[in-house]
Design an enzyme around this catalytic site. Structure first.
Site, PDB file in Angstrom:
ATOM      1  CG  ASP A   1      -5.476  -0.150  -1.160  1.00 40.60           C
ATOM      2  OD1 ASP A   1      -5.359   0.912  -0.543  1.00 40.60           O
ATOM      3  OD2 ASP A   1      -6.547  -0.506  -1.690  1.00 40.60           O
TER       4      ASP A   1
ATOM      5  CG  ASP B   1      -2.048   0.993   1.116  1.00 40.04           C
ATOM      6  OD1 ASP B   1      -2.602   1.383   2.176  1.00 40.04           O
ATOM      7  OD2 ASP B   1      -2.351   1.419  -0.014  1.00 40.04           O
TER       8      ASP B   1
ATOM      9  CD  GLU C   1      -8.352   4.824   0.225  1.00 44.45           C
ATOM     10  OE1 GLU C   1      -8.667   3.790  -0.361  1.00 44.45           O
ATOM     11  OE2 GLU C   1      -7.206   5.295   0.186  1.00 44.45           O
TER      12      GLU C   1
ATOM     13  CE  LYS D   1      -0.902   3.399  -3.942  1.00 44.18           C
ATOM     14  NZ  LYS D   1      -0.855   2.687  -2.647  1.00 44.18           N
TER      15      LYS D   1
HETATM   16  N1  77G Z   1       9.835   3.339  -1.137  1.00 43.47           N
HETATM   17  C1  77G Z   1       8.964   3.546  -0.137  1.00 43.47           C
HETATM   18  N2  77G Z   1       9.021   2.793   0.966  1.00 43.47           N
HETATM   19  C2  77G Z   1       8.122   3.012   1.949  1.00 43.47           C
HETATM   20  N3  77G Z   1       7.145   3.954   1.907  1.00 43.47           N
HETATM   21  C3  77G Z   1       7.079   4.696   0.813  1.00 43.47           C
HETATM   22  C4  77G Z   1       7.967   4.534  -0.241  1.00 43.47           C
HETATM   23  N4  77G Z   1       7.651   5.429  -1.177  1.00 43.47           N
HETATM   24  C5  77G Z   1       6.603   6.134  -0.722  1.00 43.47           C
HETATM   25  N5  77G Z   1       6.266   5.722   0.465  1.00 43.47           N
HETATM   26  C6  77G Z   1       5.228   6.295   1.277  1.00 43.47           C
HETATM   27  C7  77G Z   1       3.874   5.829   0.807  1.00 43.47           C
HETATM   28  C8  77G Z   1       3.187   6.906   0.007  1.00 43.47           C
HETATM   29  C9  77G Z   1       1.675   6.781   0.024  1.00 43.47           C
HETATM   30  C10 77G Z   1       1.224   5.545  -0.761  1.00 43.47           C
HETATM   31  N6  77G Z   1      -0.249   5.495  -0.926  1.00 43.47           N
HETATM   32  C11 77G Z   1      -0.852   6.213  -1.866  1.00 43.47           C
HETATM   33  O1  77G Z   1      -0.212   6.954  -2.596  1.00 43.47           O
HETATM   34  C12 77G Z   1      -2.354   6.170  -1.969  1.00 43.47           C
HETATM   35  C13 77G Z   1      -3.010   7.205  -2.633  1.00 43.47           C
HETATM   36  C14 77G Z   1      -4.410   7.231  -2.732  1.00 43.47           C
HETATM   37  C15 77G Z   1      -5.092   8.355  -3.422  1.00 43.47           C
HETATM   38  C16 77G Z   1      -6.337   8.163  -4.017  1.00 43.47           C
HETATM   39  C17 77G Z   1      -6.994   9.220  -4.640  1.00 43.47           C
HETATM   40  C18 77G Z   1      -6.397  10.468  -4.684  1.00 43.47           C
HETATM   41  F1  77G Z   1      -7.048  11.499  -5.284  1.00 43.47           F
HETATM   42  C19 77G Z   1      -5.151  10.668  -4.098  1.00 43.47           C
HETATM   43  C20 77G Z   1      -4.505   9.609  -3.468  1.00 43.47           C
HETATM   44  C21 77G Z   1      -5.169   6.190  -2.148  1.00 43.47           C
HETATM   45  C22 77G Z   1      -4.510   5.150  -1.497  1.00 43.47           C
HETATM   46  O2  77G Z   1      -5.206   4.129  -0.921  1.00 43.47           O
HETATM   47  C23 77G Z   1      -3.111   5.130  -1.401  1.00 43.47           C
HETATM   48  O3  77G Z   1      -2.527   4.068  -0.757  1.00 43.47           O
HETATM   49 MG    MG Z   2      -3.976   2.509  -0.458  1.00 47.95          MG
END
Ligand code: 77G
Ligand code: MG
Length: 221
Positions: free
Chosen positions: A169, A141, A199, A144
């Protein structure tokens, strides 16, 4: 300085949730994020799919990529048996610290270890530094475009066994097309799609389950 949205979510949990009660923390976050401020927690609809797959996996060691505020870590950890654990990787230090506090309020700090950093840096450390043999369940999650390379990295590090279950996800929104292309064309994984919604929104989304070498695992018993 103004508080962040994630800090306001923590405030709401700290004020409204019942300490030591994971369900009340989950309900508090869902209520706040559907009524006041949208946030990227997996949410209750996709969370129910997550619950079912975690129960199917019945993991001794689980890994989550992308902790955020700890909502899915709490959903996973509340279902884990005694002497089992969840490792969760978060890149953003503010998110990691807020997740730590929310997981503490849920009373699940003993079962959850938050690892701060990039997944690509931490995954190669799991065996030696975190005493992981293999992973029974992985929830993807985080970014992506990291789903596919990190799945390959988990394989290269020997962290997946016959029957390991991956659940990803956001397959539709924001989408993870490279991951879907990779995992569905990989003969060693049996894939299942679970249609759902983003969500707290009426936007379509889906989760993808991928079981490694399922047949082989079945033959073992
Ligand atoms: N290399 C690494 N290692 C660990 N963490 C790390 C990483 N690199 C980054 N990250 C930190 C995670 C960044 C957030 C990831 N999740 C998402 O980006 C995400 C976005 C939406 C979304 C939906 C509609 C919209 F209009 C806008 C956003 C919904 C979701 O369910 C999501 O999971
Ligand atoms: Mg998500």
């Amino acid at each position: 300085m103004d508080q962040s949205k994630e800090q306001r979510i923590l405030n709401s949990v700290s004020y409204n949730a019942v300490k030591g009660d994971p369900e009340s923390v989950i309900n508090c976050i869902d209520k706040y994020c559907s009524q006041y401020e949208w946030a990227m927690n997996v949410g209750d609809e996709k969370g129910t799919i997550l619950d079912k797959v975690v129960e199917e996996a019945d993991p001794s060691v689980a890994l989550e990529l992308g902790t955020y505020c700890g909502y899915s870590a709490i959903r996973i950890a509340r279902l884990l048996k005694p002497n089992t654990r969840l490792l969760t990787i978060e890149f953003n230090p503010e998110f990691a610290s807020i997740a730590k506090e929310i997981i503490e309020i849920a009373g699940l700090s003993e079962k959850v270890t938050i690892l701060e950093g990039h997944s690509e840096d931490i995954i190669p450390q799991l065996k030696k530094k975190y005493e992981v043999e293999t992973l029974d369940f992985v929830f993807l999650d985080h970014w992506k475009e990291r789903y596919a390379p990190d799945t390959i990295l988990l394989e290269e590090c020997g962290l997946l066994r016959k029957g390991s279950i991956l659940l990803a996800d956001n397959i539709i929104y924001p989408g993870a097309p490279e991951f879907i292309k990779y995992i569905r064309s990989n003969k060693r994984f049996e894939c299942t799609s679970y249609p759902s919604h983003l969500e707290y929104m009426k936007v379509e989304d889906a989760m993808e389950k991928a079981v490694k070498d399922p047949g082989a695992a079945a033959m073992l018993f």
